[in-house]
Structures are given as C-alpha cells and as structure tokens.
Design a protein around this motif. Sequence first.
Motif, PDB file in Angstrom:
ATOM      1  N   SER A 124       0.847  -1.202   0.000  1.00  0.00           N
ATOM      2  CA  SER A 124       0.000   0.000   0.000  1.00  0.00           C
ATOM      3  C   SER A 124       0.880   1.249   0.000  1.00  0.00           C
ATOM      4  O   SER A 124       2.051   1.196   0.367  1.00  0.00           O
ATOM      5  CB  SER A 124      -0.894   0.005   1.244  1.00  0.00           C
ATOM      6  N   ALA A 125       0.274   2.352  -0.393  1.00  0.00           N
ATOM      7  CA  ALA A 125       0.990   3.628  -0.397  1.00  0.00           C
ATOM      8  C   ALA A 125       1.190   4.087   1.046  1.00  0.00           C
ATOM      9  O   ALA A 125       0.249   4.085   1.840  1.00  0.00           O
ATOM     10  CB  ALA A 125       0.184   4.669  -1.170  1.00  0.00           C
ATOM     11  N   TYR A 126       2.393   4.452   1.389  1.00  0.00           N
ATOM     12  CA  TYR A 126       2.658   4.982   2.725  1.00  0.00           C
ATOM     13  C   TYR A 126       3.721   6.057   2.611  1.00  0.00           C
ATOM     14  O   TYR A 126       4.230   6.318   1.523  1.00  0.00           O
ATOM     15  CB  TYR A 126       3.077   3.864   3.692  1.00  0.00           C
ATOM     16  N   GLY A 127       4.037   6.670   3.739  1.00  0.00           N
ATOM     17  CA  GLY A 127       4.977   7.785   3.683  1.00  0.00           C
ATOM     18  C   GLY A 127       4.403   8.890   2.806  1.00  0.00           C
ATOM     19  O   GLY A 127       3.202   9.140   2.809  1.00  0.00           O
ATOM     20  N   GLU A 128       5.268   9.528   2.038  1.00  0.00           N
ATOM     21  CA  GLU A 128       4.809  10.658   1.228  1.00  0.00           C
ATOM     22  C   GLU A 128       4.057  10.230  -0.020  1.00  0.00           C
ATOM     23  O   GLU A 128       3.487  11.063  -0.727  1.00  0.00           O
ATOM     24  CB  GLU A 128       6.003  11.540   0.861  1.00  0.00           C
TER      25      GLU A 128
ATOM     26  N   ASN B  38       5.743  -8.321  -1.244  1.00  0.00           N
ATOM     27  CA  ASN B  38       5.674  -6.895  -0.917  1.00  0.00           C
ATOM     28  C   ASN B  38       6.896  -6.169  -1.498  1.00  0.00           C
ATOM     29  O   ASN B  38       8.035  -6.609  -1.314  1.00  0.00           O
ATOM     30  CB  ASN B  38       5.630  -6.750   0.607  1.00  0.00           C
ATOM     31  N   SER B  39       6.649  -5.074  -2.183  1.00  0.00           N
ATOM     32  CA  SER B  39       7.751  -4.406  -2.892  1.00  0.00           C
ATOM     33  C   SER B  39       8.767  -3.795  -1.925  1.00  0.00           C
ATOM     34  O   SER B  39       9.947  -3.684  -2.258  1.00  0.00           O
ATOM     35  CB  SER B  39       7.212  -3.334  -3.840  1.00  0.00           C
ATOM     36  N   THR B  40       8.338  -3.410  -0.739  1.00  0.00           N
ATOM     37  CA  THR B  40       9.289  -2.875   0.253  1.00  0.00           C
ATOM     38  C   THR B  40      10.161  -3.994   0.798  1.00  0.00           C
ATOM     39  O   THR B  40      11.363  -3.812   1.002  1.00  0.00           O
ATOM     40  CB  THR B  40       8.530  -2.174   1.398  1.00  0.00           C
ATOM     41  N   VAL B  41       9.572  -5.159   1.004  1.00  0.00           N
ATOM     42  CA  VAL B  41      10.353  -6.310   1.461  1.00  0.00           C
ATOM     43  C   VAL B  41      11.313  -6.758   0.365  1.00  0.00           C
ATOM     44  O   VAL B  41      12.448  -7.158   0.633  1.00  0.00           O
ATOM     45  CB  VAL B  41       9.412  -7.467   1.878  1.00  0.00           C
ATOM     46  N   ARG B  42      10.868  -6.647  -0.887  1.00  0.00           N
ATOM     47  CA  ARG B  42      11.691  -7.099  -2.018  1.00  0.00           C
ATOM     48  C   ARG B  42      12.774  -6.100  -2.419  1.00  0.00           C
ATOM     49  O   ARG B  42      13.666  -6.427  -3.205  1.00  0.00           O
ATOM     50  CB  ARG B  42      10.800  -7.378  -3.234  1.00  0.00           C
ATOM     51  N   ASN B  43      12.684  -4.891  -1.900  1.00  0.00           N
ATOM     52  CA  ASN B  43      13.644  -3.854  -2.286  1.00  0.00           C
ATOM     53  C   ASN B  43      15.037  -4.204  -1.765  1.00  0.00           C
ATOM     54  O   ASN B  43      15.203  -4.523  -0.583  1.00  0.00           O
ATOM     55  CB  ASN B  43      13.180  -2.502  -1.701  1.00  0.00           C
ATOM     56  N   ALA B  44      16.022  -4.151  -2.642  1.00  0.00           N
ATOM     57  CA  ALA B  44      17.401  -4.448  -2.221  1.00  0.00           C
ATOM     58  C   ALA B  44      17.852  -3.488  -1.128  1.00  0.00           C
ATOM     59  O   ALA B  44      18.615  -3.862  -0.230  1.00  0.00           O
ATOM     60  CB  ALA B  44      18.338  -4.362  -3.428  1.00  0.00           C
ATOM     61  N   ASP B  45      17.371  -2.246  -1.199  1.00  0.00           N
ATOM     62  CA  ASP B  45      17.693  -1.262  -0.169  1.00  0.00           C
ATOM     63  C   ASP B  45      16.721  -1.456   1.003  1.00  0.00           C
ATOM     64  O   ASP B  45      15.518  -1.286   0.843  1.00  0.00           O
ATOM     65  CB  ASP B  45      17.543   0.150  -0.754  1.00  0.00           C
ATOM     66  N   PRO B  46      17.234  -1.802   2.186  1.00  0.00           N
ATOM     67  CA  PRO B  46      16.330  -2.107   3.306  1.00  0.00           C
ATOM     68  C   PRO B  46      15.801  -0.870   4.028  1.00  0.00           C
ATOM     69  O   PRO B  46      15.061  -0.998   5.011  1.00  0.00           O
ATOM     70  CB  PRO B  46      17.237  -2.909   4.245  1.00  0.00           C
ATOM     71  N   HIS B  47      16.159   0.313   3.554  1.00  0.00           N
ATOM     72  CA  HIS B  47      15.830   1.556   4.257  1.00  0.00           C
ATOM     73  C   HIS B  47      14.360   1.612   4.680  1.00  0.00           C
ATOM     74  O   HIS B  47      14.044   1.786   5.865  1.00  0.00           O
ATOM     75  CB  HIS B  47      16.166   2.750   3.339  1.00  0.00           C
ATOM     76  N   ASN B  48      13.457   1.486   3.716  1.00  0.00           N
ATOM     77  CA  ASN B  48      12.035   1.660   4.039  1.00  0.00           C
ATOM     78  C   ASN B  48      11.487   0.531   4.901  1.00  0.00           C
ATOM     79  O   ASN B  48      10.593   0.750   5.727  1.00  0.00           O
ATOM     80  CB  ASN B  48      11.200   1.785   2.756  1.00  0.00           C
ATOM     81  N   LEU B  49      12.001  -0.662   4.712  1.00  0.00           N
ATOM     82  CA  LEU B  49      11.554  -1.793   5.533  1.00  0.00           C
ATOM     83  C   LEU B  49      11.888  -1.521   7.006  1.00  0.00           C
ATOM     84  O   LEU B  49      11.039  -1.684   7.894  1.00  0.00           O
ATOM     85  CB  LEU B  49      12.238  -3.082   5.057  1.00  0.00           C
ATOM     86  N   ILE B  50      13.089  -1.067   7.240  1.00  0.00           N
ATOM     87  CA  ILE B  50      13.520  -0.794   8.616  1.00  0.00           C
ATOM     88  C   ILE B  50      12.764   0.405   9.187  1.00  0.00           C
ATOM     89  O   ILE B  50      12.300   0.378  10.335  1.00  0.00           O
ATOM     90  CB  ILE B  50      15.053  -0.559   8.665  1.00  0.00           C
ATOM     91  N   VAL B  51      12.617   1.439   8.385  1.00  0.00           N
ATOM     92  CA  VAL B  51      11.901   2.639   8.848  1.00  0.00           C
ATOM     93  C   VAL B  51      10.451   2.310   9.193  1.00  0.00           C
ATOM     94  O   VAL B  51       9.923   2.773  10.214  1.00  0.00           O
ATOM     95  CB  VAL B  51      11.970   3.766   7.779  1.00  0.00           C
ATOM     96  N   ALA B  52       9.809   1.484   8.364  1.00  0.00           N
ATOM     97  CA  ALA B  52       8.413   1.117   8.635  1.00  0.00           C
ATOM     98  C   ALA B  52       8.308   0.368   9.955  1.00  0.00           C
ATOM     99  O   ALA B  52       7.377   0.594  10.742  1.00  0.00           O
ATOM    100  CB  ALA B  52       7.863   0.266   7.496  1.00  0.00           C
ATOM    101  N   MET B  53       9.267  -0.509  10.217  1.00  0.00           N
ATOM    102  CA  MET B  53       9.218  -1.274  11.468  1.00  0.00           C
ATOM    103  C   MET B  53       9.547  -0.384  12.666  1.00  0.00           C
ATOM    104  O   MET B  53       8.968  -0.545  13.745  1.00  0.00           O
ATOM    105  CB  MET B  53      10.172  -2.463  11.391  1.00  0.00           C
ATOM    106  N   LEU B  54      10.452   0.538  12.500  1.00  0.00           N
ATOM    107  CA  LEU B  54      10.808   1.442  13.602  1.00  0.00           C
ATOM    108  C   LEU B  54       9.674   2.416  13.916  1.00  0.00           C
ATOM    109  O   LEU B  54       9.297   2.600  15.075  1.00  0.00           O
ATOM    110  CB  LEU B  54      12.060   2.252  13.242  1.00  0.00           C
ATOM    111  N   ASP B  55       9.150   3.048  12.885  1.00  0.00           N
ATOM    112  CA  ASP B  55       8.216   4.166  13.069  1.00  0.00           C
ATOM    113  C   ASP B  55       6.757   3.738  13.049  1.00  0.00           C
ATOM    114  O   ASP B  55       5.901   4.440  13.594  1.00  0.00           O
ATOM    115  CB  ASP B  55       8.396   5.213  11.963  1.00  0.00           C
ATOM    116  N   GLY B  56       6.472   2.635  12.363  1.00  0.00           N
ATOM    117  CA  GLY B  56       5.089   2.271  12.127  1.00  0.00           C
ATOM    118  C   GLY B  56       4.508   3.096  10.993  1.00  0.00           C
ATOM    119  O   GLY B  56       5.183   3.944  10.405  1.00  0.00           O
ATOM    120  N   ILE B  57       3.252   2.818  10.680  1.00  0.00           N
ATOM    121  CA  ILE B  57       2.553   3.529   9.603  1.00  0.00           C
ATOM    122  C   ILE B  57       1.179   3.922  10.135  1.00  0.00           C
ATOM    123  O   ILE B  57       0.478   3.107  10.721  1.00  0.00           O
ATOM    124  CB  ILE B  57       2.402   2.647   8.344  1.00  0.00           C
ATOM    125  N   GLU B  58       0.819   5.165   9.923  1.00  0.00           N
ATOM    126  CA  GLU B  58      -0.470   5.652  10.432  1.00  0.00           C
ATOM    127  C   GLU B  58      -1.634   4.927   9.751  1.00  0.00           C
ATOM    128  O   GLU B  58      -1.518   4.473   8.621  1.00  0.00           O
ATOM    129  CB  GLU B  58      -0.606   7.153  10.146  1.00  0.00           C
TER     130      GLU B  58
END
Lengths: 183, 433
Positions: free
Chosen positions: B274-278, B355-375
């Motif tokens: 799903s769309a998250y962040g900006e 999930n495209s965030t899980v599949r992303n080679a760059d783990p940035h968003n995966l880690i950020v989502a787990m740290l911050d959560g999503i509204e």
Amino acid sequence: MSMTIHPITMHINGKPVGPVPVPEGIMMIDFLHEYLDLTGSRLGCGQGLCRACVVILDKRDGSSEEVRSCITGAHFFEGKKVRTVEGHAQRNEQGEVVALSPIQQKFLEHYSFQCGYCTPGFVNAATVLVEKLKRQPVTKAQLDDTITEGLNDHICRCTGYVRYFEAVKEVVLSTPGLVKDAK
Amino acid sequence: MTKARYLRNALAGLALPLLAATLLSACDGGSSAAASAQATGQAADQNPVKPGSADQIALGRYLTKAADCAACHTTASGAPFAGGVELASPFGKFYGSNITPDKEHGIGKWSADQFYKALHDGVTPDKHLYPAMPYTSYRSLTRADSDAIYAYLMQQKPVAVPTRAPDLKFPYNMRFGMMFWNVPFLRDQLADASTGKSAMWLRGQYLSNALGHCAECHTPRGAFGQLDLSKSLGGSALGRVAAPNITPAGLAAVGWTAADLQTFFATGIAPQGSAYGEMFPVVHLSTQYLSKDDLAAVTTYLMGDQPLPPAPVKAISADAMELDAGKRLYTAVCAGCHGFQGDGKPHVAVAMKGNSTVRNADPHNLIVAMLDGIEAQKFPGTESLQDMPGFAGQLNDKELAQLSNFLRATWGGQPGSITADQVKALRLTTAAH
C-alpha cells in the motif's frame, strides 16, 4: 512456512504455566482460550483495534503494560509474567472469588458496562493506568487527560465510556499517592 | 560546508552579465512549451477551451489534482490552497504558499501570464521561487493547461492567510541566488528512464514529468539540490521514507506489473503493498482522481512501451539460526496482522509475500516502517488499513535486523545481510534532517 510445535512457558496470574507444546504461530488469545481454559480475555475484532483482548505484561523494571493478545503470538510471552482478567479478584483456597479489585468494584457500582464484552480490556487498561500513577503521580489538573489517554484506545459498542471514565477517576482519587495535589 | 562554499564562490566569481544572458536563453519558454504541447497532443489550437468557461475550470480542477497542488498548498486542518504545509530539506524548511485568489496573501493580483511564468520559470511577480515548488517539472506544462489551473484556482475562496517565510540557513536564504541556480539546473525537458514513442507513452510522459512531478521525489539530487537527471527516477531518500526506484528495471525487480501499478495509483493498494509515507498523500490527493486512460498512460510511461516482465522472487539461502530468530519475532509481533504465511489480511494489513518494500534491495524503508510504524489510512472508496505500530521501543537493533533478514530471505528474495548497525543508524535518523 512449515508448522512446527514449540513448547511455551510463562507465568500467568502469578502461577507458572508450561511447558505447553503449542504451534509456533498461535496467537496469545487462542493459547489462553484453547490450552489454558482462560476464556475471560475477549476476542473482539481479531485485528488489534478494539482492545477487548488485552492482557497485562509485567516487566522486569516493575512497570506494566497492555499487550493485544489477538495479534501477539503466544511465544512473545515466553518466560514473561502475564496477568489476565481472571487474575484481579482475590480468591480463597478453593479458587472462589472473595473480593473484587477496586477497579472491578467501581465498574460494578458505576454500571460502567452493559454487555460486558469490552470489560476485561477496560479492567486491564484501568489497572495498568493505576499502577502507572503509583509510579508517576499526576496533578489533579492532568488527571482527566491522563485517564482519557489510558482508556482511549478501548472500544465499547454499548458506549459506556463516561461511566468507565467516572469509575476510574473515583478509584484514582480515593487511592492515596496517585494524585499529587489531591485533597 | 562544501555547498555553502561553492555557492559563495559562484556568487563572487561569476560574471553577472554572462549569467544573465545565459539565464535569458535558459528561460526562453515559448518554444519549449509549444514543443511540450505538441508532444502531448494537447496543443491549445487542437483542443480549444474557452477562457473562463465552465469547461476550462473543470479541466483546471482535474489538472490541479493531477499536479497534486494540494499536497503542498493545503494543510490537513487549513483552508484549501491556503498554504502552510512544511517541506523539510537539507537547506532548511520551506512552507507551501497561499495560492488562493486572496489579493494580499495569495495570487489574487496575478495575471495568467504571471502564473505561467511562476510555473515555467520559477519567478513570481515579486520574487524568485525556490525549487521546493517544482517548477523544474512544471516547466513542461502547456500554456493552455497552466491557464486552466489558473482559472480553477481563481474560482477558489480567497483566504487571508499569510504565506510563511522559509526557514533557511545562510546562504540559501538569499533568494536572488536562484537566478544562478536556474542557469545550470533548470531544464526544458527531464530525462526519461523508460523508452517509448506511443501516444500513450507521450501522454504519460507529460502526466508523470510535468503534472505529477514524479522526478522531484524519485530522482536523486545533487549537492545543490538539483535533480540528478543521469539517474532519473532511480530512487531518492529525501525524507524519512525513501522514494523507491521507479525506473522500468526498478519496478520489474520488485514485481510490479502494469495492471498492478494502475491499481496502486487508483486505489493506493496493490498486491505489492500500500501507499505509505509521502506516497500516501499522492494517491489520496492526486492519482486516485486521474482517469483510467491517464493512469494507463502514466503506467505506460513509467514501464515503457515494452515493459519488462516482473522478476520472480529468488530463492535465498540464509543462516538458519538468524532465520529462526527472525521467524520467532515475526510470529510474535507481526503474524497477527500480516499472517503467519505472510499473506496479509484484507482491510487490516498488507501481505509480506511479494511486498515491494520487502523485495527492495535497499532495506531503508523496511527498517523505517518497522521502527516508526505507519499511520492508519483511508483509501479511496470504503477501503482502509489500520495503523501499524512502530516497534522502535519494543525491539532492539539486533532483533529488528533479524526480523528484516527473515522477511527479506523468506519473501523478498534478498540476502539476509542486514546488521544491527544499519538499524541503529536509521533509529538515530530524524526525518529530512
């Protein structure tokens, strides 16, 4: 993923439980209901929204917090201390209830609940709130917001919110040490 | 600061007349606008819309949504287009301006010519704009479309709210410096990441590059805040949630298909997540309102006339103990919503499988989502997803790394090589520092 069985051990309501062999993906609410016959915790929404299912996790630092048992795996509680709604009242040696906790008593006196489905969650939330206030008292001016914050996530479809609120406020104001400037 | 030193040198060492001449040539907008209009098949003479007519205002309403003006010019609690949305950047904070027809605080005194100049050149009647307003993308807008947006905005309710001045460090607070910035960095045409020449691709190019200004978030930026057009749409971490690589190769690598991408733009939710962040407000305020044809065009442009097939998830061999630790964490705090098998739950939480965030080679968003959560988010129609709690306070760096590695190796086709230090680095990161 293959389904495997992991034994689980914890303390519930002051008593050791386990090791009980349970499937690794089982949620805490199902473990309580199906393996321990502790059916007081309510499965409401099943997705972590209504908080009827919350149990209390007693942490090592002496603090306590609510955990949603419908979306938290039973193995999360491995080796931990948990309280459920069955653990609040005082019981005699035969296990019969002889006295309710102050929160439970005030909920009765205020007619706080109607159908009662959300009540276990509210009992646990209010208990956690009272225990937090024992550690971190607030001023009288902060009390309403503090209670609202403590109960706010819990859903009551019978809309008993005001009476829950009033009951908790009465417990807090009548318990020494929870409000700094209580008269 | 290298950037500051460079700018001072640029200001001190360059000959102003020469720059002015270059600036004038760089801002020769008429020809580029015409070329753009031809490219999109929407030349004003082919598709006449009477100025001030209901048709023009209706078109302007649609284009205003397509250009996602509200994202920066409407706050959650403010009046439409009255400005105030904060945009953080490495140079300081910008605030969306008041673009209501209020004569004192908005654009009420502007002519259509002046409005077009703001979009096309980044110059308003009284100042140079900073490229936080994406005139670098809007430059490709046709004059007819600019006029339609102007006509629609002038129909809005005037709101007497002053525009908040940007909070910028020296020397970035000197607006006239933008004259010099525009010379090398303001381009008539953005670079394309995909290839195509169909009418659909050309329409998508216009929608994506000019109106949708996708490049502004998804293209990396250089030291001076300029778009690095050599890496167009290659992904950029401007904010806390990184804008992923949306080149044809980048989209295919994480499993996107044209149909799924259209679904994502229309509804905010697709099998890939799903769309998250900006990106959530982009769907919420903009892409959900695009016509099916326009969404197909955007998708065609992003993926190219000959889309790459979605890459299957690779099988990954990972350390068994690490996987087991991650799996235990997953079943403890994730599986209740995302499903024991990673299938997700409809209307509750997205699938981890594919999930495209899980599949992303760059783990940035995966880690950020787990740290911050999503509204919690409400999507078009009656769809909604509940909030995802952040686990920064519940799981330590090592546990979050184990969880990341389990997710990546099990459902992402990515190596389980995330370290506790990588999590720690993001834990310390604040949004858009």
